[in-house]
Design an enzyme around this catalytic site. Structure first.
Site, PDB file in Angstrom:
ATOM      1  N   ARG A 233       0.842  -1.162  -0.104  1.00  0.00           N
ATOM      2  CA  ARG A 233      -0.152  -0.078   0.043  1.00  0.00           C
ATOM      3  C   ARG A 233       0.713   1.166   0.127  1.00  0.00           C
ATOM      4  O   ARG A 233       1.886   1.251   0.789  1.00  0.00           O
ATOM      5  CB  ARG A 233      -0.702   0.097   1.229  1.00  0.00           C
ATOM      6  CG  ARG A 233      -2.174  -0.817   1.214  1.00  0.00           C
ATOM      7  CD  ARG A 233      -3.101  -0.273   0.166  1.00  0.00           C
ATOM      8  NE  ARG A 233      -4.513  -1.086  -0.094  1.00  0.00           N
ATOM      9  CZ  ARG A 233      -4.608  -2.052  -0.920  1.00  0.00           C
ATOM     10  NH1 ARG A 233      -3.735  -2.289  -1.603  1.00  0.00           N
ATOM     11  NH2 ARG A 233      -5.822  -2.664  -1.117  1.00  0.00           N
ATOM     12  N   ASP A 257       4.368  -0.285  -6.398  1.00  0.00           N
ATOM     13  CA  ASP A 257       3.240  -0.824  -7.319  1.00  0.00           C
ATOM     14  C   ASP A 257       1.978  -0.025  -6.732  1.00  0.00           C
ATOM     15  O   ASP A 257       0.967  -0.097  -7.262  1.00  0.00           O
ATOM     16  CB  ASP A 257       2.808  -2.373  -6.882  1.00  0.00           C
ATOM     17  CG  ASP A 257       1.994  -2.760  -8.037  1.00  0.00           C
ATOM     18  OD1 ASP A 257       1.970  -2.681  -9.244  1.00  0.00           O
ATOM     19  OD2 ASP A 257       0.814  -3.223  -7.528  1.00  0.00           O
ATOM     20  N   GLU A 262      -1.865   7.522  -5.080  1.00  0.00           N
ATOM     21  CA  GLU A 262      -2.593   7.172  -6.636  1.00  0.00           C
ATOM     22  C   GLU A 262      -4.202   7.228  -6.974  1.00  0.00           C
ATOM     23  O   GLU A 262      -4.423   7.068  -7.916  1.00  0.00           O
ATOM     24  CB  GLU A 262      -2.112   5.422  -6.409  1.00  0.00           C
ATOM     25  CG  GLU A 262      -3.058   4.776  -5.493  1.00  0.00           C
ATOM     26  CD  GLU A 262      -2.611   2.996  -5.459  1.00  0.00           C
ATOM     27  OE1 GLU A 262      -1.462   2.958  -5.316  1.00  0.00           O
ATOM     28  OE2 GLU A 262      -3.529   2.420  -5.330  1.00  0.00           O
ATOM     29  N   HIS A 293      -0.456  -0.335  -9.520  1.00  0.00           N
ATOM     30  CA  HIS A 293      -1.222  -0.933  -8.590  1.00  0.00           C
ATOM     31  C   HIS A 293      -1.963  -2.457  -9.708  1.00  0.00           C
ATOM     32  O   HIS A 293      -2.971  -2.629  -9.332  1.00  0.00           O
ATOM     33  CB  HIS A 293      -2.492  -0.465  -7.919  1.00  0.00           C
ATOM     34  CG  HIS A 293      -2.623  -0.821  -6.746  1.00  0.00           C
ATOM     35  ND1 HIS A 293      -2.839  -0.434  -5.593  1.00  0.00           N
ATOM     36  CD2 HIS A 293      -2.969  -2.253  -6.127  1.00  0.00           C
ATOM     37  CE1 HIS A 293      -3.198  -0.919  -4.380  1.00  0.00           C
ATOM     38  NE2 HIS A 293      -3.263  -2.206  -4.943  1.00  0.00           N
TER      39      HIS A 293
HETATM   40  P1  NAD Z   1      -1.751 -10.701   5.124  1.00  0.00           P
HETATM   41  O1  NAD Z   1      -2.675 -10.387   6.068  1.00  0.00           O
HETATM   42  O2  NAD Z   1      -1.789 -12.299   4.814  1.00  0.00           O
HETATM   43  O3  NAD Z   1      -0.285 -10.399   5.537  1.00  0.00           O
HETATM   44  C1  NAD Z   1       0.203  -9.449   6.194  1.00  0.00           C
HETATM   45  C2  NAD Z   1       1.129  -9.839   7.340  1.00  0.00           C
HETATM   46  O4  NAD Z   1       1.834  -8.306   7.887  1.00  0.00           O
HETATM   47  C3  NAD Z   1       0.688 -10.431   8.510  1.00  0.00           C
HETATM   48  O5  NAD Z   1       1.321 -11.853   8.804  1.00  0.00           O
HETATM   49  C4  NAD Z   1       0.863  -9.387   9.876  1.00  0.00           C
HETATM   50  O6  NAD Z   1       0.848 -10.095  10.928  1.00  0.00           O
HETATM   51  C5  NAD Z   1       1.779  -8.786   9.088  1.00  0.00           C
HETATM   52  N1  NAD Z   1       2.114  -7.350   9.881  1.00  0.00           N
HETATM   53  C6  NAD Z   1       1.218  -6.461  10.233  1.00  0.00           C
HETATM   54  N2  NAD Z   1       1.746  -5.450  10.826  1.00  0.00           N
HETATM   55  C7  NAD Z   1       3.229  -5.540  10.789  1.00  0.00           C
HETATM   56  C8  NAD Z   1       4.360  -4.855  11.002  1.00  0.00           C
HETATM   57  N3  NAD Z   1       3.990  -3.431  11.823  1.00  0.00           N
HETATM   58  N4  NAD Z   1       5.462  -5.116  10.841  1.00  0.00           N
HETATM   59  C9  NAD Z   1       5.553  -6.646  10.309  1.00  0.00           C
HETATM   60  N5  NAD Z   1       4.539  -7.327   9.942  1.00  0.00           N
HETATM   61  C10 NAD Z   1       3.404  -6.733   9.979  1.00  0.00           C
HETATM   62  O7  NAD Z   1      -1.862  -9.949   3.935  1.00  0.00           O
HETATM   63  P2  NAD Z   1      -1.408 -10.210   2.210  1.00  0.00           P
HETATM   64  O8  NAD Z   1      -2.469 -10.967   1.792  1.00  0.00           O
HETATM   65  O9  NAD Z   1      -0.191 -10.892   2.474  1.00  0.00           O
HETATM   66  O10 NAD Z   1      -1.462  -8.607   1.818  1.00  0.00           O
HETATM   67  C11 NAD Z   1      -0.113  -7.796   2.037  1.00  0.00           C
HETATM   68  C12 NAD Z   1      -0.373  -6.345   1.569  1.00  0.00           C
HETATM   69  O11 NAD Z   1      -0.606  -6.591   0.163  1.00  0.00           O
HETATM   70  C13 NAD Z   1      -1.562  -5.693   1.995  1.00  0.00           C
HETATM   71  O12 NAD Z   1      -1.139  -4.327   2.223  1.00  0.00           O
HETATM   72  C14 NAD Z   1      -2.507  -5.727   0.722  1.00  0.00           C
HETATM   73  O13 NAD Z   1      -3.491  -4.475   0.754  1.00  0.00           O
HETATM   74  C15 NAD Z   1      -1.358  -5.464  -0.315  1.00  0.00           C
HETATM   75  N6  NAD Z   1      -1.838  -6.156  -1.550  1.00  0.00           N
HETATM   76  C16 NAD Z   1      -1.545  -5.536  -2.810  1.00  0.00           C
HETATM   77  C17 NAD Z   1      -1.820  -6.105  -4.067  1.00  0.00           C
HETATM   78  C18 NAD Z   1      -1.373  -5.580  -5.181  1.00  0.00           C
HETATM   79  O14 NAD Z   1      -1.833  -5.694  -6.269  1.00  0.00           O
HETATM   80  N7  NAD Z   1      -0.126  -4.563  -5.268  1.00  0.00           N
HETATM   81  C19 NAD Z   1      -2.642  -7.131  -3.995  1.00  0.00           C
HETATM   82  C20 NAD Z   1      -3.000  -7.669  -3.086  1.00  0.00           C
HETATM   83  C21 NAD Z   1      -2.727  -7.101  -1.677  1.00  0.00           C
END
Ligand code: NAD
Length: 328
Positions: A233, A257, A262, A293
């Site tokens: 994000r 990304d 954005e 994105h």
């Molecule tokens: P997820 O919930 O499976 O994993 C996120 C992890 O971050 C969790 O294990 C959580 O414990 C950890 N976390 C939370 N706060 C933290 C901190 N301060 N320090 C370290 N770790 C911490 O989520 P995900 O499905 O892996 O998604 C991750 C990110 O990717 C999200 O921000 C999501 O919005 C983004 N995303 C982007 C796209 C894209 O197209 N660019 C697509 C899907 C998801």
């Protein structure tokens, strides 16, 4: 049953049609995002499904409730566009699609990181001037590198696997430890990751505790040869501080990304006046890669996103438990 699907993309349509036929549910697709105006189209439907990073205006929740809609289904991972107090107030069950294809995003991050490591932006800049010399652009090989993962959840975990299989040393920080990932990564703390990593790749959600976690102070702790990859994000990175760190050579480059601003221009054919200065500055740098994105955008992800979202709309409309409720 009739479902209205907002912000549908052409490549989703075939998966929507297949799902609609298989489940015998009528699905109407519209291109527009769910907002104060388009919410009115939901009248007469049993459920809705959307994907967007733009916040939902308060009137959206109220109107959906008036139309008898019981859910807010985001067919995507992120749900920071939803105000959970308003969803609760208007009896809307929020669902998302928590893991439609973590590999899609992990592979995009890896692709961009490899391009940065191999200094492709510098080559392109030279080649635009018909300069085909490679001197000065010595690179390295991936198994020489240490990769630090910030947030080893679905996507961070898949990212760890990919780098580990390529022979890199993988470190990760996450308050939640997953023992099954320890075959691919070593858990440590954020400061160790910043100090030791050649590639720092962010995969945490955006919330109050993670907003701007990458800022002037963080960049100072990174290696001057390190690359930052943000596939998560935009708001996780303070863009002005990133630009300053790149200009001062405190880090070697970045792949983004997502950008904090954005919403002004991604997901559309933008006009020159839509484009913010920070984007222009970053885009002009040979050591910065920006994608709109689009890390999620693969065939597998599209199919899963459509099917998992619509299955949950049907479950809620039928008074059953959805598979992927978001409880806040
Ligand atoms: P997820 O919930 O499976 O994993 C996120 C992890 O971050 C969790 O294990 C959580 O414990 C950890 N976390 C939370 N706060 C933290 C901190 N301060 N320090 C370290 N770790 C911490 O989520 P995900 O499905 O892996 O998604 C991750 C990110 O990717 C999200 O921000 C999501 O919005 C983004 N995303 C982007 C796209 C894209 O197209 N660019 C697509 C899907 C998801």
């Amino acid at each position: 049953m009739k479902i209205l699907m907002y912000a549908t993309l052409a490549p989703e349509r075939k998966y929507i049609e297949q799902w609609s036929k298989k489940n015998n549910v009528e699905v109407k697709c519209v291109d527009e995002r769910l907002n104060a105006k388009t919410v009115e189209w939901a009248k007469g439907f049993d459920g809705i499904d959307f994907q967007q990073t733009h916040s939902l205006e308060p009137i959206v929740y109220k109107k959906l409730h008036e139309y008898g809609i019981k859910q807010l289904t985001a067919r995507m991972v992120g749900y920071d566009m939803i105000d959970f107090d308003l969803a609760k107030k208007y009896d809307l069950i929020v669902t998302n699609v928590p893991a439609y294809s973590p590999r899609a995003i992990a592979e995009m991050g890896l692709t961009q990181a490899l391009q940065l490591v191999r200094k492709m932006g510098y080559y392109y800049q030279r080649m635009d001037k018909l300069d085909f010399r490679w001197a000065g652009l010595e690179s390295t090989e991936i198994y020489n590198l240490t990769v630090g993962i910030i947030g080893a959840g679905h996507i961070g975990g898949a990212t760890a696997q990919l780098y580990s299989l390529l022979g890199a040393q993988v470190l990760a920080t996450d308050p939640v430890k997953h023992p099954e990932l320890e075959a691919y990564l070593t858990y440590t703390d954020l400061d160790t990751i910043l100090k030791e990593s050649d590639i720092v790749t962010i995969h945490t959600p955006l919330d109050d505790s993670t907003a701007n976690i990458f800022n002037a102070e963080t960049f100072k702790k990174m290696k001057s040869t390190a690359y930052l990859i943000n596939m998560a994000r935009g708001g996780l990175v303070k863009t002005d501080d990133l630009i300053a760190a790149l200009q001062k050579h405190e880090i070697a480059g970045a792949a983004l990304d997502t950008l904090a601003d954005e919403g002004q221009f991604f997901e559309k054919q933008a006009k020159p006046e839509d484009i913010p200065e920070d984007y222009k500055t970053l885009r002009a740098m040979p050591n910065v890669l920006i994608s709109p994105h689009s890390a999620f955008y693969t065939d597998t992800a599209m199919k899963n996103m459509v099917e998992m979202g619509l299955d949950d709309v049907v479950a809620i409309v039928n008074g059953k438990r959805p598979h992927y409720p978001v409880i806040q």
